[in-house]
Write an enzyme that holds these catalytic residues in place. Structure first.
Site, PDB file in Angstrom:
ATOM      1  N   LYS A 163       0.917  -1.238   0.175  1.00 19.06           N
ATOM      2  CA  LYS A 163      -0.049   0.025   0.037  1.00 19.06           C
ATOM      3  C   LYS A 163       0.937   1.271   0.103  1.00 19.06           C
ATOM      4  CE  LYS A 163      -3.616   2.387   2.863  1.00 19.06           C
ATOM      5  NZ  LYS A 163      -4.428   2.002   4.119  1.00 19.06           N
ATOM      6  N   SER A 209      -9.229   2.942   3.184  1.00 18.16           N
ATOM      7  CA  SER A 209      -8.245   3.428   2.194  1.00 18.16           C
ATOM      8  C   SER A 209      -7.363   2.461   1.714  1.00 18.16           C
ATOM      9  CB  SER A 209      -7.254   4.276   3.113  1.00 18.16           C
ATOM     10  OG  SER A 209      -6.714   3.823   4.137  1.00 18.16           O
ATOM     11  N   SER A 237      -9.853   0.778   7.585  1.00 18.04           N
ATOM     12  CA  SER A 237      -9.305   0.752   6.232  1.00 18.04           C
ATOM     13  C   SER A 237      -8.815  -0.736   5.797  1.00 18.04           C
ATOM     14  CB  SER A 237      -8.364   1.719   6.011  1.00 18.04           C
ATOM     15  OG  SER A 237      -8.767   3.200   6.106  1.00 18.04           O
TER      16      SER A 237
END
Length: 474
Positions: free
Chosen positions: A73, A149, A173
């Site tokens: 990520k 996210s 997230s």
């Protein structure tokens, strides 16, 4: 070779160990999958394929995940020499100087890191639609969001690009993208995974690093890899009595489980798919021999939570802007940010120390009031996402009031667990009539990831998860 990509990470590692495939061949297969479908999905925002292939050829064959491809990520998860944007144009041209501890541990475990995945600016949204790199689309239906996210990582795993990808969870997230993309999303408890060497308490400890996976056993084994207190960490989580991977298949015993289909605070519309997901999971747990009854912590109904949670997040966004200004050598102006973060940054810059500490103190009390419920229960079952699966654009970027209201609904069942620092896991146990996945989450007491893994593995064995998206032609 595509069949190997359908295996989970442990399955791929076993194929490498048996000599069925080399680390380089497995990396090449994952790269081909990315190139074939990421034009539609838009999950991977930075590719380091040539370097990854070279590294695959040097993999330690004794490493537990030798040759298994993965993605990081692009928020947290710094990797030395690689770009770091966190979904924001304020970080254009910034490269990480060193690996984060969790990245170092992934590399030592033998993972081949292929690149970085899309994320909303600074991770402050529940959908992955940053201005910098555009929206990540859900592999189940490209009209829908992959969540946020960690939406880029979730979409990559769901689409079969990699078996696992790194993630983080400051308000939901990991669990929200897991729900949206039909994955297993284990949010570790506070202090379980180090944020060092660059960070100590992301978002005052609300945020936790983890991985998105397709199987419970991968969730357990990969958390074993990255877990552990590192020198200088502000605190650590209590040690497990054995590796999490050994909890898969272990008898969880007869557990006391409460469940919620509606939020105790009220004001949250009850969606039929969320109700069906939770009641179906409750029925399954009861059939497995557990004591299941409606109810949850009274503290969830308290007024003031969203205000204090938001105060802390705004303060940390403002502090992050100061850090970015130092990294790049010039201050961050608010008009460089997306609307959501412009407002958060402005609010954070106006806060004083007393206001920040007051909110942290309130959260401290909330955590204790929540913890009291687990003195008489083992697990809490709730929706992973407080709203039905939503389409791209559902959060209008410039309509702050609408966006805030919808976000508060979406994170109503997840953000309190970030505030308490408890571990939680999202499991893909339901699908809408349109075939979109809907997750449910189980929350355990602090330090009890082991219990979550035992129960999740029991559920997965009884009702194996479907991962239809990765088998589609994208």
């Amino acid at each position: 070779m595509h069949d190997l990509l359908k295996l989970d990470a442990l399955g791929q590692a076993w194929a490498v160990r048996k000599g069925e495939v080399s680390p380089r061949e497995l990396a090449e297969a994952a790269i081909a999958r990315i190139e074939a479908c990421d034009g539609t999905i838009n999950a991977v925002v930075h590719r380091r394929f040539e370097r990854a292939l070279a590294e695959a050829g040097e993999t330690d064959p004794e490493a537990p995940f030798a040759g298994v491809p993965t993605l990081l990520k692009d928020l947290g998860w710094a990797m030395a020499g690689e770009p770091y944007r966190a979904g924001s144009r304020t970080l254009d041209g910034i490269f990480a100087e060193r690996d984060g501890y969790a990245v170092t541990k992934l590399r030592r475990a033998g993972f081949t890191i292929l690149g970085r995945t899309n994320t909303p600016e600074f991770g402050t949204a529940i959908t992955t639609e940053p201005v910098t790199s555009g929206p990540t689309r859900n592999p189940y239906d490209p009209r829908y969001s992959s969540g946020g996210s960690s939406g880029g990582s979730a979409a990559a795993v769901a689409a079969g690009m990699v078996a696992v990808a790194s993630a983080s969870d400051g308000g939901g997230s990991i669990r929200i993208p897991a729900s949206m993309c039909g994955l297993v999303g284990l949010k570790p408890g506070r202090g379980r995974v180090s944020s060092g060497p660059s960070g100590g308490e992301p978002w005052a400890g609300f945020s936790a690093a983890g991985l998105l996976c397709r199987t419970v056993r991968d969730s357990a084994a990969t958390l074993d890899v990255i877990a552990g207190t590192m020198p200088g960490d502000p605190y650590g989580a209590p040690a497990w009595r054995r590796p999490l991977a050994e909890e898969v298949g272990a008898d969880p015993g007869r557990l006391r489980i409460g469940f919620l289909t509606e939020h105790p605070g009220g004001g949250l519309p009850s969606d039929p798919d969320l109700v069906a997901a939770v009641t179906g999971a409750a029925g399954l747990l009861e059939a497995l021999g557990h004591d299941v009854e409606p109810g949850g912590p009274a503290a969830l109904a308290e007024d003031g939570f969203a205000t204090h949670f938001g105060t802390i997040v705004a303060a940390h966004v403002a502090a992050d802007l100061e850090d970015i200004g130092r990294w790049r050598g010039r201050p961050v102006e608010l008009d460089e940010l997306e609307t959501r973060n412009r407002i958060l940054g402005a609010a954070g810059r106006k806060l004083d120390a007393v206001g920040y500490v007051t909110s942290r103190d309130w959260i401290d009390g909330f955590r204790r009031r929540m913890a009291a419920w687990w003195e008489s229960h083992d697990l809490l079952l709730m929706p992973s996402l407080g709203v039905a699966p939503f389409r791209l654009g559902w959060l209008p970027p410039d309509d702050v009031s609408t966006s805030r209201g919808r976000t508060n609904q979406a994170v109503a069942f997840t953000s309190p667990v970030n505030a308490t620092g408890q571990p939680a896991i999202s499991l893909p146990l339901h699908h809408t009539a349109e075939g979109l996945p809907v997750g449910v989450q189980l929350v355990a007491a602090a330090g009890r990831e082991d219990l979550l893994v035992r129960v999740a593995a029991q559920i997965e064995e009884e009702r194996p998860f479907r991962h239809a998206a990765m088998r589609r032609r994208l």
